[in-house]
Write a protein that holds these residues in place. Structure first.
Motif, PDB file in Angstrom:
ATOM      1  N   ALA A  29       0.847  -1.193   0.000  1.00 32.26           N
ATOM      2  CA  ALA A  29       0.000   0.000   0.000  1.00 32.26           C
ATOM      3  C   ALA A  29       0.881   1.240   0.000  1.00 32.26           C
ATOM      4  N   CYS A  30       0.443   2.252  -0.698  1.00 34.21           N
ATOM      5  CA  CYS A  30       1.155   3.530  -0.730  1.00 34.21           C
ATOM      6  C   CYS A  30       1.160   4.118   0.673  1.00 34.21           C
ATOM      7  N   SER A  31       2.275   4.747   1.072  1.00 36.45           N
ATOM      8  CA  SER A  31       2.385   5.294   2.424  1.00 36.45           C
ATOM      9  C   SER A  31       1.605   6.595   2.585  1.00 36.45           C
ATOM     10  N   ASN A  32       1.179   7.199   1.484  1.00 35.65           N
ATOM     11  CA  ASN A  32       0.372   8.412   1.536  1.00 35.65           C
ATOM     12  C   ASN A  32      -1.022   8.046   2.054  1.00 35.65           C
ATOM     13  N   ARG A  33      -1.437   8.656   3.148  1.00 38.02           N
ATOM     14  CA  ARG A  33      -2.723   8.288   3.756  1.00 38.02           C
ATOM     15  C   ARG A  33      -3.909   8.609   2.867  1.00 38.02           C
ATOM     16  N   ALA A  34      -3.787   9.603   2.006  1.00 38.97           N
ATOM     17  CA  ALA A  34      -4.881   9.953   1.115  1.00 38.97           C
ATOM     18  C   ALA A  34      -4.956   9.001  -0.083  1.00 38.97           C
ATOM     19  N   CYS A  35      -3.878   8.324  -0.389  1.00 38.07           N
ATOM     20  CA  CYS A  35      -3.818   7.473  -1.581  1.00 38.07           C
ATOM     21  C   CYS A  35      -4.089   6.003  -1.244  1.00 38.07           C
ATOM     22  N   ARG A  36      -3.158   5.354  -0.565  1.00 42.99           N
ATOM     23  CA  ARG A  36      -3.253   3.943  -0.156  1.00 42.99           C
ATOM     24  C   ARG A  36      -3.503   2.966  -1.307  1.00 42.99           C
ATOM     25  N   LYS A  37      -3.118   3.332  -2.544  1.00 46.93           N
ATOM     26  CA  LYS A  37      -3.257   2.430  -3.682  1.00 46.93           C
ATOM     27  C   LYS A  37      -2.088   1.436  -3.672  1.00 46.93           C
ATOM     28  N   PRO A  38      -2.266   0.233  -4.219  1.00 48.34           N
ATOM     29  CA  PRO A  38      -1.142  -0.715  -4.285  1.00 48.34           C
ATOM     30  C   PRO A  38      -0.076  -0.236  -5.267  1.00 48.34           C
ATOM     31  N   LYS A  39       1.180  -0.430  -4.878  1.00 51.04           N
ATOM     32  CA  LYS A  39       2.315  -0.024  -5.715  1.00 51.04           C
ATOM     33  C   LYS A  39       3.455  -0.993  -5.474  1.00 51.04           C
ATOM     34  N   PRO A  40       4.417  -1.088  -6.395  1.00 49.19           N
ATOM     35  CA  PRO A  40       5.589  -1.930  -6.155  1.00 49.19           C
ATOM     36  C   PRO A  40       6.432  -1.352  -5.015  1.00 49.19           C
TER      37      PRO A  40
END
Length: 60
Positions: A29-40
């Protein structure tokens, strides 16, 4: 340099290559709290452009 004396049979070649396996890409999960989308892992988020809490690329 070592050179094989005989040609390796097709069955031996294929049985050796049968061990070549790929794995599914790991996603976190993205560390940005507003984003949280999966990323490598260890890469900037392609969605929000942040890495380790910093803006490193323009958001998509």
């Amino acid at each position: 340099m070592a050179v094989p004396k005989r040609r390796m049979s097709r069955s031996n070649t294929r049985s050796r290559r049968s061990q070549w396996k790929t794995s599914a890409p790991q996603l976190v999960a993205c560390s940005n709290r507003a984003c949280r989308k999966p990323k490598p892992p260890h890469m900037a988020c392609p969605n929000c452009g942040q890495y380790a809490g910093r803006q490193v690329t323009a958001p998509a």
